[in-house]
Design an enzyme around this catalytic site. Structure first.
Site, PDB file in Angstrom:
ATOM      1  N   LEU A  23       5.952  42.071  13.296  1.00 35.60           N
ATOM      2  CA  LEU A  23       6.945  42.327  12.243  1.00 35.60           C
ATOM      3  C   LEU A  23       8.047  41.290  12.256  1.00 35.60           C
ATOM      4  O   LEU A  23       8.651  40.999  11.235  1.00 35.60           O
ATOM      5  CB  LEU A  23       7.583  43.708  12.454  1.00 35.60           C
ATOM      6  N   GLY A  24       8.320  40.752  13.404  1.00 36.94           N
ATOM      7  CA  GLY A  24       9.393  39.766  13.450  1.00 36.94           C
ATOM      8  C   GLY A  24       9.766  39.437  14.872  1.00 36.94           C
ATOM      9  O   GLY A  24       9.234  40.000  15.828  1.00 36.94           O
ATOM     10  N   GLY A  49      13.153  38.737  17.322  1.00 37.85           N
ATOM     11  CA  GLY A  49      14.607  38.835  17.399  1.00 37.85           C
ATOM     12  C   GLY A  49      15.109  38.231  18.678  1.00 37.85           C
ATOM     13  O   GLY A  49      14.347  37.634  19.438  1.00 37.85           O
ATOM     14  N   PHE A  74      15.943  39.542  21.347  1.00 34.71           N
ATOM     15  CA  PHE A  74      15.554  40.137  22.619  1.00 34.71           C
ATOM     16  C   PHE A  74      14.046  40.219  22.792  1.00 34.71           C
ATOM     17  O   PHE A  74      13.577  40.727  23.793  1.00 34.71           O
ATOM     18  CB  PHE A  74      16.143  41.539  22.741  1.00 34.71           C
ATOM     19  N   VAL A 110       8.766  41.972  17.756  1.00 32.91           N
ATOM     20  CA  VAL A 110       8.545  43.334  17.304  1.00 32.91           C
ATOM     21  C   VAL A 110       7.181  43.446  16.625  1.00 32.91           C
ATOM     22  O   VAL A 110       6.824  42.624  15.788  1.00 32.91           O
ATOM     23  CB  VAL A 110       9.639  43.767  16.305  1.00 32.91           C
ATOM     24  N   ASP A 150      25.161  42.170  17.784  1.00 32.78           N
ATOM     25  CA  ASP A 150      24.232  41.353  16.988  1.00 32.78           C
ATOM     26  C   ASP A 150      23.895  42.065  15.684  1.00 32.78           C
ATOM     27  O   ASP A 150      22.733  42.197  15.326  1.00 32.78           O
ATOM     28  CB  ASP A 150      22.976  41.039  17.806  1.00 32.78           C
TER      29      ASP A 150
END
Ligand SMILES: *[C@@H]1O[C@H](CO)[C@@H](O)[C@H](O)[C@H]1NC(C)=O
Ligand SMILES: *[C@@H]1O[C@H](CO)[C@@H](O)[C@H](O)[C@H]1NC(C)=O
Ligand SMILES: *[C@@H]1O[C@H](CO)[C@@H](O)[C@H](O)[C@H]1NC(C)=O
Ligand SMILES: *[C@@H]1O[C@H](CO)[C@@H](O)[C@H](O)[C@H]1NC(C)=O
Ligand SMILES: *[C@@H]1O[C@H](CO)[C@@H](O)[C@H](O)[C@H]1NC(C)=O
Ligand SMILES: *[C@@H]1O[C@H](CO)[C@@H](O)[C@H](O)[C@H]1NC(C)=O
Ligand SMILES: *[C@@H]1O[C@H](CO)[C@@H](O)[C@H](O)[C@H]1NC(C)=O
Ligand SMILES: *[C@@H]1O[C@H](CO)[C@@H](O)[C@H](O)[C@H]1NC(C)=O
Ligand SMILES: *[C@@H]1O[C@H](CO)[C@@H](O)[C@H](O)[C@H]1NC(C)=O
Ligand SMILES: *[C@@H]1O[C@H](CO)[C@@H](O)[C@H](O)[C@H]1NC(C)=O
Length: 827
Positions: free
Chosen positions: A519-520, A522, A524, A527, A638
């Protein structure tokens, strides 16, 4: 408290017709079933039954709001058991509450009056006065007998002339208004301050009034809606608040162990909790014992003051700080000096001495010359500081803030000051100190120039200390030390069940972390979308391996995140740990993240103004919850469009909150620390100095608001003027009175111009350059919610000042790509 359906309320007003007007006289008593209504229609007085109780009480409640909210009760401890009560005025001019058998259940004790009249005023005050006198001298008034609610204009405190001690006490329960265990009371000794008592135990302390606010409540400041006033007269000490805009209904109440501020906007929203104190662990009285400093941003939260060491090291290491600290070197009176401790709530002033006319210099002098004095501070911090508080006993209940608070100067033996001067121990991260050595027996001149030099020298230490502190401000949570708060005991029972997922389950759900399920990515980690066997959609965040936390530590953090629950936060379903792998499993959100919609040329049309406004308000609520309403104080760090997820009805849910905590304390080597955040959303003070606070989140929120309104990313450069980002573009339009030009054209024309302009203004207020100018989220919600209140005028946004040579770092951050940066800042 009971919520009365509107229809029932109308019905009840039919059943209980008010007697004409707002007064009773000896010839017109008030019986159960009748009510008085104040002249302006704000308050109503009559008989009622609280909660599910059948008993009848004489009380005052708001007339014109749909939630039955009682603000005062006369016969708290002597209920009527049936509906036969009657409020009469006796021949000697007192209010008397009789039951059917003419037994006196409650009465006033005023002096005699010739033609007494009792009147319910529009302030909510029920007064007894001479019918023929001017309305300002009252023989008796309900404001002098507070229950659990403080209304605007009502006083709390002491009148030593009359012996009145006005304080709030809780109701025993929602069914029983008789006084409960808790009280909110002003202690007039020393420098006056408020305490929340549970019977005879101190639970919370406000800190003394410092001319602007209570030393321990930097947030409890006057704002656009309320002003606080504190009077110290020779024979009286009072605290009260007033509303700026009388259209906003506001009250304070002592609700069991908490003092809460409620605001009523409209019947849909009902009572909105504006703040609730105590709010974090450090607000509980004396958590860190004598000479301990409590700081929610530290872990553990307790630290000893500079020059002190834990009294019981074993307990201290087990994070039980209540025994506090002891001096490493005892004082010898004549060679002592002072250390400044900044940004603190001053210690308990019960045994302190206050002199309002001394200057800080005289204060220091007087403390130095008194061997039993252990600390001093300014009593009034307005206009540079005046007045003097001197402590002669242990320093108890000190809380340290990032922002706000004030300076405390505490006494240390000269030898401790000397070790400080080598810089050796200054590494103990808790204290930001400026050390001033003043040798008592020295020449005056020598002393003062010495002070000056020390001050100068240690300024640099102060700065670097602050920098270190700011890096240490990991997300804050209540750790294990909460154990000794009685009110937390109930919460300890409800240990949260957090499912641990097997790696195999996650592998199957995400088709072995396949690219097509990604999904993406980030800050950290990555996902993935997944689907559990039972069909539930999940989002799996596979954390990057920067987090070197041990299993238990990780579990603790996850447990903490899982405890944060709010409709505007994404729910954490569980976690998964296997070897080095750490994963967080969230509920899946159908409409993915906000950035995939607002910045998409076709999808953005899905978001009408109404939807966008809802999204803005939802994010604000979620953020407020993180900042102050949850039991933990969480700074998101964030916040950005890609971290706002949308459910199938386009309701916003903040994600990634608390995750920074897993990484926050991660120290790569002794001299570097990670700064987490996204350029374009980072406040100037965070990007430049690594200083972050709730106000950095407010800045990011402001950027988000402007992005949601305009459908443009903050980093987009407006071609006509190369240095213009979204913030400066908005600022320019707004200043020229062309704010509406900002609006995303794809939104169509159905919007309220006022609402849009209000949102833009709120956005601009949030991105102001100086953190202290930016509003708190609670104020933001108030500003978004009420169309009638005036907003302050925003100052120039951060990153927008004319670029100058000294500012190149900042200007570059206007144009840097929007990716989550993990910046290594050296110190
Ligand atoms: C007391 O506070 C709790 C939550 O803190 C809230 O749910 C409740 O409604 C409050 N009671 C009243 C009477 O406002
Ligand atoms: C008080 O007023 C009621 C009428 O509401 C009356 O019936 C009653 O006799 C009065 N009681 C006294 C003691 O005057
Ligand atoms: C009562 O409330 C309604 C709606 O909130 C308002 O329109 C009306 O003016 C209020 N009446 C009084 C007497 O305050
Ligand atoms: C009136 O005085 C009595 C006896 O002194 C006392 O018990 C009672 O609480 C007082 N009532 C009020 C309303 O102050
Ligand atoms: C204290 O009470 C006395 C007597 O009621 C009153 O005259 C005086 O004004 C009060 N003081 C203050 C500061 O309110
Ligand atoms: C604090 O100082 C200011 C200015 O000197 C003064 O106006 C104010 O009354 C003082 N406040 C208190 C509570 O003493
Ligand atoms: C104030 O002094 C009394 C008597 O010495 C002592 O019992 C109490 O603990 C002291 N309070 C504080 C806050 O230091
Ligand atoms: C406060 O300090 C001043 C100056 O030192 C002194 O003159 C005054 O008497 C003190 N007041 C009290 C109440 O101690
Ligand atoms: C010294 O300080 C203590 C504690 O504040 C105070 O009680 C005492 O009166 C002071 N002594 C003198 C001589 O000022
Ligand atoms: C109450 O306020 C909320 C937020 O400002 C608004 O969405 C809602 O429509 C209002 N309800 C009424 C009945 O005015």
């Amino acid at each position: 408290m009971k919520t009365w359906p509107l229809s029932l309320l109308f019905l009840s007003s039919l059943l209980y017709p008010s007697i004409a007007g707002d007064t009773i006289t000896p010839s017109t008593p008030l019986s159960d079933g009748e009510t008085l209504v104040s002249a302006g229609g704000n308050f109503e007085l009559g008989f009622f039954s609280p909660g599910s109780s059948k008993n009848r009480y004489l009380g005052i409640w708001y007339k014109n709001i749909s939630t039955h909210t009682v603000v005062w009760v006369a016969n708290r401890e002597a209920p009527l058991t049936d509906g036969t009560g009657s409020l009469n005025i006796s021949s000697d001019g007192n209010l008397i509450l009789y039951n059917q058998a003419a037994k006196v259940l409650w009465s006033t004790n005023s002096s005699k009056a010739s033609s007494p009249v009792a009147q319910l005023l529009d302030t909510g005050n029920f007064v007894l006065k001479e019918g023929n006198s001017d309305s300002h001298s009252f023989l008796w008034q309900s404001f002098n007998y507070p229950c659990d609610t403080l209304l605007p204009g009502m006083k709390l405190g002491w009148n030593l002339t009359t012996g009145f001690d006005l304080y709030l006490t809780t109701w025993k329960s929602t069914d029983d208004p008789s006084p409960g265990d808790y009280s909110f009371k002003l202690d007039p000794l020393g420098a006056p301050e408020f305490f929340i008592w549970k019977q005879s135990t101190k639970e919370y302390r406000s800190g003394p009034w410092n001319g602007i606010q209570f030393s321990g409540e930097p947030e409890m400041d006057s704002d656009n809606y309320l002003t606080f006033e504190f009077f110290i007269y020779p024979h009286a000490v009072y605290y009260m608040f007033k509303v700026v805009d009388s259209s906003i209904i506001s009250r304070f109440m002592l609700n069991q162990s908490k003092i809460q501020r409620y605001v009523w906007f409209n019947s849909t929203l009902g009572w909105t909790l504006y703040w609730s104190i105590p709010k974090d662990q450090c607000d509980y009285y004396a958590v860190c014992g004598p000479y301990g400093i409590c700081n929610t941003n530290d872990s553990p939260i307790c630290n000893c003051m500079y020059g002190f060491t834990p009294k019981s090291p074993l307990e201290w290491n087990l994070r039980d700080g209540h025994n506090g600290c002891v001096r490493k070197t005892s004082l010898d009176c004549h060679g002592d000096g002072f250390v400044r401790l900044s940004h603190v709530k001053l210690p308990d002033t019960s045994n302190s001495t206050l002199n309002e006319s001394m200057s800080l210099e005289q204060c220091r002098e007087s403390c130095l010359n008194n061997c039993s004095c252990v600390a001093y501070a300014s009593a009034n911090i307005t206009e540079g500081g005046s007045g003097c508080i001197i402590w002669g006993s242990d320093l108890i209940d000190i809380k340290q803030f990032v922002d706000g608070g004030q300076d405390l100067y505490f006494r240390l033996a000269a030898s401790e000051l000397n070790t400080g001067s080598t810089g050796g121990n200054l590494n103990e991260k808790e204290v930001i100190v400026i050390i001033v050595i003043c040798v008592a027996s020295g020449l005056l001149l020598l002393v003062s120039s010495g002070c000056y030099i020390w001050h100068k020298m240690f300024k640099s230490i102060k700065l670097s200390g602050r920098r270190q502190l700011s890096f240490d401000l990991a997300l804050t949570a209540l750790g294990s030390t909460q154990d000794h708060h009685p009110q937390d005991e109930s919460n300890r029972g409800e240990e949260l069940e957090l499912p641990l997922f097997e790696l195999s389950t996650i592998v199957i759900a995400t088709a072995n972390f396949s690219i097509s399920n990604k999904l993406g990515e980030g800050g950290f980690g990555t996902v993935y979308k997944g689907e559990l066997e039972d069909g539930q959609g999940i989002a799996v965040k596979r954390l990057s391996r920067h987090s070197r936390q041990g299993t238990d530590e990780f579990k603790n953090e996850v447990m903490l995140i899982a405890k944060l629950q709010h409709v505007n936060l994404v729910r954490l379903l569980g976690c998964c740990m296997q070897g080095e792998d750490r994963m967080l499993i969230y509920e899946y959100m159908h409409n993915r993240s906000l950035d995939t919609i607002i910045f998409d040329k076709t999808k953005c049309a899905l978001l009408t103004w109404q939807k966008r406004f809802n999204i803005i308000v939802g994010i604000a609520r979620g953020l407020l919850y993180l900042h102050q309403d949850s039991r933990f104080r969480i700074i998101h760090r964030d916040l950005k469009a890609s971290n706002i997820l949308l459910d199938k009805d386009m309701n916003p849910k903040i994600s990634d909150f608390g995750v920074a905590r897993i990484f926050g304390g991660d120290q790569i080597d002794a001299y570097t620390k990670r700064v987490v955040g996204t350029y374009g959303y980072m406040s100037p003070e965070y990007a430049m100095d690594g200083i972050f606070s709730v106000k950095s989140d407010v800045f990011s929120f402001g950027v988000l608001v402007l992005e949601i309104i305009s459908g443009k990313k903050n980093r987009v450069i407006y071609s006509a003027e190369p240095n213009l980002n979204l913030l400066s573009h908005t600022w320019k339009l707004w200043k020229e009175g062309n704010g509406l030009e900002l609006l995303d054209k794809s939104m169509g024309c159905s919007y309220s111009i006022n609402e849009v302009l209000r949102c833009i203004q709120v956005g601009l207020l949030c991105v102001q350059d100086r953190a202290e100018d930016r509003p708190h989220m609670s104020t933001v919600i108030l500003m978004l919610g009420s169309a009638s209140t005036m907003l302050p005028l925003p100052k120039q946004p951060g990153y927008c000042s004319e670029r100058s040579a000294i500012d190149t770092e900042r200007s570059s951050s206007c144009t840097v790509n929007e990716i989550t940066m993990t910046m290594l800042a050296s110190r």
